[in-house]
Design an enzyme around this catalytic site. Structure first.
Site, PDB file in Angstrom:
ATOM      1  N   TYR A   1     -45.510  73.177  98.413  1.00  0.00           N
ATOM      2  CA  TYR A   1     -46.451  72.950  99.322  1.00  0.00           C
ATOM      3  C   TYR A   1     -47.197  72.649  99.196  1.00  0.00           C
ATOM      4  O   TYR A   1     -48.678  73.958  99.974  1.00  0.00           O
ATOM      5  CB  TYR A   1     -45.496  73.969 100.527  1.00  0.00           C
TER       6      TYR A   1
ATOM      7  N   TYR B   1     -32.819  72.896 107.619  1.00  0.00           N
ATOM      8  CA  TYR B   1     -33.525  72.866 106.438  1.00  0.00           C
ATOM      9  C   TYR B   1     -32.698  72.246 105.127  1.00  0.00           C
ATOM     10  O   TYR B   1     -31.668  73.286 105.360  1.00  0.00           O
ATOM     11  CB  TYR B   1     -34.506  74.228 105.992  1.00  0.00           C
TER      12      TYR B   1
ATOM     13  N   ASP C   1     -23.512  73.211 104.119  1.00  0.00           N
ATOM     14  CA  ASP C   1     -24.711  73.160 103.353  1.00  0.00           C
ATOM     15  C   ASP C   1     -25.247  74.988 103.547  1.00  0.00           C
ATOM     16  O   ASP C   1     -25.995  75.636 104.348  1.00  0.00           O
ATOM     17  CB  ASP C   1     -26.499  72.495 104.018  1.00  0.00           C
TER      18      ASP C   1
ATOM     19  N   LYS D   1     -28.752  77.557  94.889  1.00  0.00           N
ATOM     20  CA  LYS D   1     -29.742  78.449  94.908  1.00  0.00           C
ATOM     21  C   LYS D   1     -28.868  80.087  93.705  1.00  0.00           C
ATOM     22  O   LYS D   1     -29.315  79.401  92.815  1.00  0.00           O
ATOM     23  CB  LYS D   1     -29.710  79.222  96.148  1.00  0.00           C
TER      24      LYS D   1
HETATM   25  C1  LIG Z   1     -33.279  75.825  99.188  1.00  0.00           C
HETATM   26  C2  LIG Z   1     -32.841  75.261 100.299  1.00  0.00           C
HETATM   27  C3  LIG Z   1     -32.579  73.723  99.687  1.00  0.00           C
HETATM   28  C4  LIG Z   1     -32.662  73.313  98.525  1.00  0.00           C
HETATM   29  O1  LIG Z   1     -32.665  73.780  97.247  1.00  0.00           O
HETATM   30  P1  LIG Z   1     -34.044  73.066  95.334  1.00  0.00           P
HETATM   31  O2  LIG Z   1     -33.039  73.839  94.910  1.00  0.00           O
HETATM   32  O3  LIG Z   1     -34.622  73.973  96.704  1.00  0.00           O
HETATM   33  O4  LIG Z   1     -34.357  71.644  95.942  1.00  0.00           O
HETATM   34  C5  LIG Z   1     -31.378  73.162 100.532  1.00  0.00           C
HETATM   35  N1  LIG Z   1     -30.662  73.447 101.636  1.00  0.00           N
HETATM   36  C6  LIG Z   1     -30.648  74.881 101.779  1.00  0.00           C
HETATM   37  C7  LIG Z   1     -29.622  75.276 103.031  1.00  0.00           C
HETATM   38  C8  LIG Z   1     -31.619  75.662 100.807  1.00  0.00           C
HETATM   39  O5  LIG Z   1     -32.170  76.973 101.214  1.00  0.00           O
END
Ligand SMILES: *Cc1c(COP(=O)(O)O)cnc(C)c1O
Length: 434
Positions: free
Chosen positions: A22, A154, A255, A284
């Site tokens: 960013y 997000y 997610d 992550k």
């Molecule tokens: C970080 C994140 C993503 C994206 O993952 P990247 O490995 O950065 O592409 C998607 N969803 C959530 C909830 C996240 O915290």
């Protein structure tokens, strides 16, 4: 080994050539140069505000749950490196990927049976969306291709994930005219322990019902909305979504890229609600922060639906799919997590954060202080001055990365009580000065 670049020259080259997250080009902020990291400490190549070591309050964006340079994870990486770091996954398979997929099926909610290994969280969300759209296409209902989510979310920075990020507060407002137009519900009411709001539950049900004919899936972050604003909500709304999706033939995607692997106090946040999704993304912390890897899991119903359509394959296959090195480290990281009383560690850190952040509630300019699992958040009533807040934290010997109106921390699970207390002092200082 090439000669070391001295830190000043390294910063100059970084500024001239290297994009940061960013950021503009050339970069405006002076990044700190990290020379190495071990346990919960980052070692700097040159002193910053009198510090050469910083306790990491960020777990490198939720990922380094076991800390850095962990002997078990190092050993797993070295062992795999001596066999092979990568082979293509088309037509070939290998033990690290099979072992990891099997392990993920074992530890995630029961109906999830099939695993697509992707190279980043954003890509795993792309795959999840593709799975859902293709499921309905195969079922002869191609009009079901929109997504519903709630505001404040997000899901990553590639195209489909951007389309379900918060349309206003997020980083992707710029693209609102070019992105697929999705259906947005209001943000879930605040508070993990808050009594569920019946009017909001009705709002969710009505929105799913009225768009059912065009909806492929509902996608949400369960319980904690991370990069969209560090907000916590009642697990009851996940049950509402599960029921509404079942009633109206819509798939449900969780997610869990930020919430997975114990961060919220359950192994997966879906566990707070006792519901399971049709599709789930993890990332992550999957490799303990060592390498980039994510996974999209789905139920047999979804997999069989896709695989019996007129195009009976899932048309996705990244070059580095199932990367053996990342998979081997992920297996070791999951075993390391489950081989200890991680629940106790997360509780211990949560208790430390509650104790240490209580003081922030009285600071002028602080709107809210909240803790869930091993996540501590101080929300301000104004946009944080990131440079001032970061500086204040570094002076306390802690690495934080505040954003918007938020100063927050999710420390590695191995953070000792004294270091948790230090992180809390840094969060309070950053909240004051930012
Ligand atoms: C970080 C994140 C993503 C994206 O993952 P990247 O490995 O950065 O592409 C998607 N969803 C959530 C909830 C996240 O915290």
């Amino acid at each position: 080994m090439p000669d070391r670049i001295d830190p000043a020259r390294l910063r100059a080259l970084d500024r001239a050539h290297v994009w940061h997250p960013y950021g503009p080009m050339p970069g405006r902020q002076e990044p700190l140069v990290v020379e190495s990291a071990s346990g919960v400490r980052l070692r700097l190549a040159e002193p910053a505000h009198g510090r050469t070591e910083l306790v990491d309050g960020m777990s490198s964006w939720w990922s380094a749950v076991h800390g850095y340079n962990h002997p078990v994870l190092n050993e797993a990486a070295r062992d795999q490196l001596d066999r092979m770091s990568h082979v293509m996954f088309g037509g070939l398979t290998h033990e690290p990927a099979v072992r990891l997929a099997t392990r993920l099926v074992e530890i995630t909610p029961e109906p999830l049976q099939h695993v697509f290994l992707a190279d980043s969280g954003s890509v795993s969300v792309e795959v999840a969306v593709k799975m859902c759209l293709q499921y309905w296409r195969s079922a002869g209902r191609p009009a079901k291709r929109r997504l519903l989510t709630w505001r404040g979310g997000y899901h990553g920075d590639t195209w489909q994930p951007m389309s379900v990020c918060d349309p206003e507060g997020g980083m992707h407002e710029l693209w609102s005219g070019s992105l697929p137009r999705q259906v947005f519900a209001d943000a879930p009411p605040d508070g993990f322990d808050a009594e569920p709001d019946e009017a909001y539950a009705r709002h969710l049900r009505e929105l799913v019902a009225s768009h059912a004919d065009e909806l492929a899936a509902v996608i949400v972050e369960p319980v904690v909305q991370g990069a969209g604003g560090m907000r916590f909500h009642s697990p009851a709304y996940l049950r509402v979504l599960r029921e509404a999706c079942d009633e109206h033939d819509v798939l449900l995607v969780f997610d869990e890229i930020a919430t997975g692997f114990g961060r919220t106090g359950q192994l997966f946040a879906a566990g707070h609600a006792g519901v399971s999704p049709d599709v789930m993304c993890v990332g992550k912390a999957l490799t303990g922060g060592y390498l980039t890897l994510a996974a999209t899991l789905c139920t047999s119903r979804v997999a069989e639906g896709i695989s019996s359509g007129d195009v009976p394959v899932l048309a996705h296959g990244p070059t580095f799919m199932g990367n053996p090195l990342a998979s081997a480290v992920a297996c070791a990281s999951v075993d390391l997590l489950l081989g200890q009383d991680w629940e106790l560690e997360v509780k211990r850190i949560g208790a430390g954060l509650r104790r240490g952040l209580a003081e922030a509630a009285g600071v002028p300019g602080v709107r809210d202080v909240r803790v869930l699992g091993a996540i501590g958040v101080v929300q301000l009533d104004h946009e944080v001055d990131m440079a001032a807040a970061t500086r204040a934290a570094v002076r306390e010997g802690v690495w934080l990365r505040p954003f918007r109106d938020l100063v927050y921390t999710m420390p590695p699970y191995v953070t000792g009580d004294d270091d948790v207390a230090r992180i809390c002092r840094a969060v309070c200082a950053a909240a004051k000065e930012g």
